[in-house]
Design a protein around this motif. Structure first.
Motif, PDB file in Angstrom:
ATOM      1  N   ASP A  71       0.817  -1.209   0.000  1.00 37.74           N
ATOM      2  CA  ASP A  71       0.000   0.000   0.000  1.00 37.74           C
ATOM      3  C   ASP A  71       0.855   1.265   0.000  1.00 37.74           C
ATOM      4  O   ASP A  71       0.320   2.368   0.000  1.00 37.74           O
ATOM      5  CB  ASP A  71      -0.923   0.026   1.221  1.00 37.74           C
ATOM      6  N   ALA A  72       2.172   1.116  -0.004  1.00 35.28           N
ATOM      7  CA  ALA A  72       3.059   2.280  -0.010  1.00 35.28           C
ATOM      8  C   ALA A  72       2.828   3.085  -1.292  1.00 35.28           C
ATOM      9  O   ALA A  72       2.281   2.574  -2.272  1.00 35.28           O
ATOM     10  CB  ALA A  72       4.514   1.828   0.073  1.00 35.28           C
ATOM     11  N   GLU A  73       3.246   4.333  -1.279  1.00 33.77           N
ATOM     12  CA  GLU A  73       3.069   5.188  -2.455  1.00 33.77           C
ATOM     13  C   GLU A  73       3.652   4.512  -3.682  1.00 33.77           C
ATOM     14  O   GLU A  73       4.746   3.970  -3.661  1.00 33.77           O
ATOM     15  CB  GLU A  73       3.751   6.542  -2.249  1.00 33.77           C
ATOM     16  N   ARG A  74       2.885   4.540  -4.733  1.00 39.57           N
ATOM     17  CA  ARG A  74       3.312   3.918  -5.976  1.00 39.57           C
ATOM     18  C   ARG A  74       3.166   4.906  -7.106  1.00 39.57           C
ATOM     19  O   ARG A  74       2.887   6.078  -6.901  1.00 39.57           O
ATOM     20  CB  ARG A  74       2.466   2.665  -6.245  1.00 39.57           C
ATOM     21  N   ARG A  75       3.313   4.399  -8.290  1.00 34.95           N
ATOM     22  CA  ARG A  75       3.245   5.200  -9.505  1.00 34.95           C
ATOM     23  C   ARG A  75       1.940   5.994  -9.587  1.00 34.95           C
ATOM     24  O   ARG A  75       1.879   7.054 -10.170  1.00 34.95           O
ATOM     25  CB  ARG A  75       3.359   4.240 -10.678  1.00 34.95           C
ATOM     26  N   GLU A  76       0.867   5.452  -8.971  1.00 36.12           N
ATOM     27  CA  GLU A  76      -0.415   6.142  -9.036  1.00 36.12           C
ATOM     28  C   GLU A  76      -0.339   7.541  -8.439  1.00 36.12           C
ATOM     29  O   GLU A  76      -1.115   8.408  -8.792  1.00 36.12           O
ATOM     30  CB  GLU A  76      -1.506   5.355  -8.282  1.00 36.12           C
ATOM     31  N   VAL A  77       0.594   7.755  -7.528  1.00 34.37           N
ATOM     32  CA  VAL A  77       0.755   9.077  -6.940  1.00 34.37           C
ATOM     33  C   VAL A  77       1.277  10.046  -7.996  1.00 34.37           C
ATOM     34  O   VAL A  77       0.821  11.173  -8.102  1.00 34.37           O
ATOM     35  CB  VAL A  77       1.716   9.025  -5.723  1.00 34.37           C
ATOM     36  N   GLN A  78       2.213   9.574  -8.819  1.00 37.14           N
ATOM     37  CA  GLN A  78       2.775  10.429  -9.860  1.00 37.14           C
ATOM     38  C   GLN A  78       1.816  10.581 -11.045  1.00 37.14           C
ATOM     39  O   GLN A  78       1.698  11.645 -11.626  1.00 37.14           O
ATOM     40  CB  GLN A  78       4.100   9.854 -10.337  1.00 37.14           C
ATOM     41  N   PHE A  79       1.153   9.499 -11.419  1.00 37.03           N
ATOM     42  CA  PHE A  79       0.234   9.508 -12.560  1.00 37.03           C
ATOM     43  C   PHE A  79      -1.119   8.963 -12.096  1.00 37.03           C
ATOM     44  O   PHE A  79      -1.518   7.867 -12.494  1.00 37.03           O
ATOM     45  CB  PHE A  79       0.779   8.629 -13.692  1.00 37.03           C
ATOM     46  N   PRO A  80      -1.852   9.707 -11.258  1.00 37.93           N
ATOM     47  CA  PRO A  80      -3.081   9.163 -10.668  1.00 37.93           C
ATOM     48  C   PRO A  80      -4.175   8.833 -11.684  1.00 37.93           C
ATOM     49  O   PRO A  80      -5.002   7.975 -11.439  1.00 37.93           O
ATOM     50  CB  PRO A  80      -3.539  10.255  -9.710  1.00 37.93           C
ATOM     51  N   HIS A  81      -4.173   9.485 -12.834  1.00 36.69           N
ATOM     52  CA  HIS A  81      -5.222   9.258 -13.830  1.00 36.69           C
ATOM     53  C   HIS A  81      -4.714   8.444 -15.009  1.00 36.69           C
ATOM     54  O   HIS A  81      -5.418   8.279 -15.989  1.00 36.69           O
ATOM     55  CB  HIS A  81      -5.796  10.580 -14.318  1.00 36.69           C
ATOM     56  N   GLY A  82      -3.492   7.961 -14.919  1.00 34.45           N
ATOM     57  CA  GLY A  82      -2.895   7.197 -16.006  1.00 34.45           C
ATOM     58  C   GLY A  82      -1.677   7.909 -16.556  1.00 34.45           C
ATOM     59  O   GLY A  82      -1.345   9.023 -16.152  1.00 34.45           O
ATOM     60  N   ILE A  83      -1.006   7.253 -17.475  1.00 31.94           N
ATOM     61  CA  ILE A  83       0.218   7.776 -18.073  1.00 31.94           C
ATOM     62  C   ILE A  83      -0.135   8.329 -19.455  1.00 31.94           C
ATOM     63  O   ILE A  83      -0.449   7.560 -20.373  1.00 31.94           O
ATOM     64  CB  ILE A  83       1.280   6.675 -18.179  1.00 31.94           C
ATOM     65  N   PRO A  84      -0.122   9.659 -19.606  1.00 33.12           N
ATOM     66  CA  PRO A  84      -0.490  10.237 -20.901  1.00 33.12           C
ATOM     67  C   PRO A  84       0.639  10.074 -21.918  1.00 33.12           C
ATOM     68  O   PRO A  84       1.809  10.295 -21.615  1.00 33.12           O
ATOM     69  CB  PRO A  84      -0.716  11.715 -20.574  1.00 33.12           C
ATOM     70  N   VAL A  85       0.272   9.648 -23.112  1.00 31.42           N
ATOM     71  CA  VAL A  85       1.228   9.449 -24.202  1.00 31.42           C
ATOM     72  C   VAL A  85       0.689  10.175 -25.427  1.00 31.42           C
ATOM     73  O   VAL A  85      -0.484  10.018 -25.776  1.00 31.42           O
ATOM     74  CB  VAL A  85       1.412   7.944 -24.510  1.00 31.42           C
ATOM     75  N   LYS A  86       1.544  10.950 -26.068  1.00 26.44           N
ATOM     76  CA  LYS A  86       1.154  11.693 -27.261  1.00 26.44           C
ATOM     77  C   LYS A  86       1.754  11.008 -28.483  1.00 26.44           C
ATOM     78  O   LYS A  86       2.943  10.702 -28.509  1.00 26.44           O
ATOM     79  CB  LYS A  86       1.663  13.126 -27.152  1.00 26.44           C
ATOM     80  N   LEU A  87       0.917  10.740 -29.479  1.00 25.94           N
ATOM     81  CA  LEU A  87       1.368  10.125 -30.727  1.00 25.94           C
ATOM     82  C   LEU A  87       0.622  10.766 -31.877  1.00 25.94           C
ATOM     83  O   LEU A  87      -0.617  10.706 -31.936  1.00 25.94           O
ATOM     84  CB  LEU A  87       1.126   8.609 -30.713  1.00 25.94           C
ATOM     85  N   ASN A  88       1.364  11.395 -32.770  1.00 28.64           N
ATOM     86  CA  ASN A  88       0.780  12.029 -33.961  1.00 28.64           C
ATOM     87  C   ASN A  88      -0.382  12.957 -33.607  1.00 28.64           C
ATOM     88  O   ASN A  88      -1.434  12.947 -34.238  1.00 28.64           O
ATOM     89  CB  ASN A  88       0.340  10.971 -34.976  1.00 28.64           C
ATOM     90  N   GLY A  89      -0.192  13.737 -32.544  1.00 28.09           N
ATOM     91  CA  GLY A  89      -1.190  14.723 -32.149  1.00 28.09           C
ATOM     92  C   GLY A  89      -2.331  14.170 -31.308  1.00 28.09           C
ATOM     93  O   GLY A  89      -3.161  14.923 -30.833  1.00 28.09           O
TER      94      GLY A  89
END
Length: 175
Positions: free
Chosen positions: A8-26
């Motif tokens: 339950d320790a802080e994980r990636r969700e703290v940094q990217f709580p709504h997901g990891i945004p990726v941009k591709l071709n706009g």
């Protein structure tokens, strides 16, 4: 009470709580903040036989495997490159979901796009298959060479995501 392992320790969700945004071709695509374990299932499928390839590399007669021997192993399995590529696409479909994956494919990612994105996601997710399969003798000292699973700052994607690529700021909702 203290725990040896605290999931339950802080994980990636703290940094990217709504997901990891990726941009591709706009277009923006949202990858889950934590990689589901079953996303790696395509790499371990019997059809791909990646474990068979690894077994053959480990059991090579010379004790060390040269690049020529690895190429020979691939030629003995002519279906391997196509099946590996399909496994990568299946992983992306599992990560994004069916409909977002269709949109992702419509953005026409190139092979270099897949490579850069895969490397970046590996860095963000902290998944390193090489470390999973490394023998005990090759990991004599982790402490000096260990790297964090997430970057020290939360305002951008890790450098592994490719030079010159913009990532949405933390204030972008993507909705």
């Amino acid at each position: 009470m203290t725990f040896a392992i605290d999931l339950d320790a802080e994980r990636r969700e703290v940094q990217f709580p709504h997901g990891i945004p990726v941009k591709l071709n706009g277009e923006q695509f949202m990858f889950p903040p934590e990689i589901p374990a079953d996303c790696l299932d395509p790499l371990f499928s019997d059809e791909l036989d990646l474990m068979g390839v690894l077994r053959d590399i480990v059991n090579a007669e010379s004790g060390t495997t040269t690049s020529g021997e690895i190429i020979e192993l691939i030629f003995r399995r002519p279906q391997l490159p196509g099946r590996f590529y399909q496994a990568i696409k299946d992983i992306y479909k599992e990560l994004l979901g069916e409909e977002p994956y269709v949109e992702f494919k419509a953005a026409r990612p190139s092979i270099p796009d897949y490579v850069r994105l895969t490397k970046a996601l590996v860095a963000v997710y902290g998944v390193d298959l090489g470390k999973l399969f490394r023998s005990d003798s090759s990991s004599a000292s982790d402490s000096a060479t260990s790297s964090p699973t997430s970057p020290a700052t939360t305002d951008s994607m890790p450098e592994a995501s490719g030079s010159g690529q913009d990532s949405p700021g933390s204030s972008d909702s993507g909705d």
